[in-house]
Design a protein around this motif. Structure first.
Motif, PDB file in Angstrom:
ATOM      1  N   GLU A   2      -8.774  -7.245  -4.871  1.00 20.91           N
ATOM      2  CA  GLU A   2      -8.886  -6.825  -3.227  1.00 20.91           C
ATOM      3  C   GLU A   2      -8.460  -8.044  -2.318  1.00 20.91           C
ATOM      4  N   SER A   6      -8.194  -0.918   0.813  1.00 22.59           N
ATOM      5  CA  SER A   6      -8.211   0.331   1.011  1.00 22.59           C
ATOM      6  C   SER A   6      -7.279   1.166  -0.262  1.00 22.59           C
ATOM      7  N   ALA A  53      -7.845  -4.260 -10.646  1.00 22.97           N
ATOM      8  CA  ALA A  53      -7.492  -4.578  -9.097  1.00 22.97           C
ATOM      9  C   ALA A  53      -8.036  -5.813  -8.583  1.00 22.97           C
ATOM     10  N   SER A 101       0.657  -1.160   0.049  1.00 24.83           N
ATOM     11  CA  SER A 101      -0.065  -0.004   0.040  1.00 24.83           C
ATOM     12  C   SER A 101       0.912   1.301  -0.103  1.00 24.83           C
ATOM     13  N   LEU A 143      -6.328   1.189  -9.386  1.00 28.68           N
ATOM     14  CA  LEU A 143      -7.333   1.430 -10.637  1.00 28.68           C
ATOM     15  C   LEU A 143      -6.770   2.742 -11.405  1.00 28.68           C
ATOM     16  N   ARG A 144      -6.132   3.660 -10.639  1.00 27.99           N
ATOM     17  CA  ARG A 144      -5.463   4.790 -11.235  1.00 27.99           C
ATOM     18  C   ARG A 144      -4.529   4.302 -12.277  1.00 27.99           C
ATOM     19  N   THR A 145      -3.955   3.275 -12.378  1.00 29.47           N
ATOM     20  CA  THR A 145      -3.086   2.796 -13.178  1.00 29.47           C
ATOM     21  C   THR A 145      -3.387   2.486 -14.383  1.00 29.47           C
ATOM     22  N   SER A 146      -4.844   2.445 -14.688  1.00 27.50           N
ATOM     23  CA  SER A 146      -5.557   1.510 -15.432  1.00 27.50           C
ATOM     24  C   SER A 146      -5.479   0.231 -15.694  1.00 27.50           C
ATOM     25  N   THR A 184      -7.142  -0.178  -3.407  1.00 27.53           N
ATOM     26  CA  THR A 184      -7.580  -0.409  -4.768  1.00 27.53           C
ATOM     27  C   THR A 184      -7.721   0.568  -5.593  1.00 27.53           C
ATOM     28  N   GLU A 185      -8.220   1.630  -5.073  1.00 21.96           N
ATOM     29  CA  GLU A 185      -8.667   2.977  -6.020  1.00 21.96           C
ATOM     30  C   GLU A 185      -7.485   3.335  -6.590  1.00 21.96           C
ATOM     31  N   GLU A 186      -6.188   3.286  -5.701  1.00 17.32           N
ATOM     32  CA  GLU A 186      -4.864   3.808  -6.288  1.00 17.32           C
ATOM     33  C   GLU A 186      -4.582   2.705  -7.536  1.00 17.32           C
TER      34      GLU A 186
END
Length: 298
Positions: free
Chosen positions: A52, A38, A50, A9, A44-47, A40-42
């Motif tokens: 969990e 907590s 994800a 993380s 997803l920002r790499t395209s 996974t949103e980060e």
């Protein structure tokens, strides 16, 4: 081919994995990145897709039953993990996959490393001793950014990026660069009571990915990701806090460490500039992430 990545993380460590993930995806492979819920949103920002894992507050991913369970279910042929995610190697062993370990700026090669392949994004000249690792080109990535409007105009003089987290460093640094022949760009989060020099520009956002190509130098307080990115761009740098990577950059002649007083001549030091460009050329000559993809396939 299915590739499972295990990311701790930490945005900086995830960003170090992202170029390899993109290289694998563009080569036609199915890539998924596993991390804490907590985080996974980060991811997803790499395209990337994800996965969990179980809840957990620690940054490291040393043990993860959920990672091994997903590997058993999905059956990846390759498992790639950051140095702070040794659970990735264990998951690879559980399913007979190739275990790949990726080292970043804060990691050291380990003689006890049990991965099948270890990729090092730090150039060989900044490492000490002989190690059985595969050097790969560092591709700076800081997440998605938007080029701000002010950056679309050509700078009137040399530009220096300032990135500090320690508020106590602003005052001495501003005193040192006052009147220097360059524009100092920093975010608007400057402590109250600190006198701003006339050559400083305060902006709401300082995205390194957009700003570094326009800069002549960088000043930071030991940010390892920014230090390695500055090296990749061939920029002289001053670190106001010491770390293993900043000490080695300074030893290579491509940067300075310690006193704010060194900031004033950062862009005028020709020897420093030549060393920084030599380091950039070394990094550029290393194999790109896409060229090591075939080595991961058995």
């Amino acid at each position: 081919m299915r590739v499972l990545m295990a990311a701790p993380s930490s945005p900086a460590r995830l960003h170090n994995l992202a170029p390899l993930a993109w290289a694998l995806r563009t080569a036609g492979h199915d890539v998924k990145i596993a991390g804490r819920p907590s985080f996974t949103e980060e991811i997803l920002r790499t395209s990337c897709v994800a996965v969990e894992l179980e809840n957990g507050t620690e940054e490291a991913l040393a043990e993860s039953a959920a990672l091994a369970e997903f590997a058993e279910l999905w059956r990846p042929q390759v498992v790639v993990s950051d140095a702070l995610a040794p659970a990735g190697t264990a998951a690879a062993r559980a399913v007979g996959a190739v275990a790949v370990r990726v080292l970043g700026a804060l990691d050291e090669p380990d003689s006890d490393d049990t991965a099948d392949v270890t990729l090092d994004t730090v150039p060989p000249s900044l490492r000490t001793g002989e190690t059985a690792v595969r050097a790969v080109r560092h591709v700076p990535y800081f997440g998605p950014v938007v080029v701000p409007n002010w950056l679309r105009r050509k700078a009137r003089r040399s530009r220096v990026l300032l990135s500090l987290t320690d508020e106590a460093l602003f005052g001495p640094l501003f005193d040192a660069v006052a009147g220097a022949d360059f524009e100092l760009v920093c975010s608007a989060r400057v402590p109250e009571g600190v006198t701003l020099p006339a050559n400083a520009r305060l902006v709401d956002c300082v995205p390194p990915a957009a700003l570094l190509p326009t800069c002549a130098a960088v000043i930071h307080d030991g940010d390892a990701a920014l230090a390695l990115a500055a090296a990749a761009h061939g920029l002289p740098q001053l670190s106001l806090a010491e770390s293993a990577i900043t000490e080695r950059i300074a030893a290579a002649g491509a940067g300075k460490a310690g006193s704010s007083e060194a900031a004033r001549t950062l862009t005028a030091d020709e020897e420093l500039g030549r060393a920084a460009k030599a380091l950039r050329e070394e990094i550029a000559a290393l194999p790109a992430p896409r060229t090591v993809v075939d080595e991961l396939i058995r």
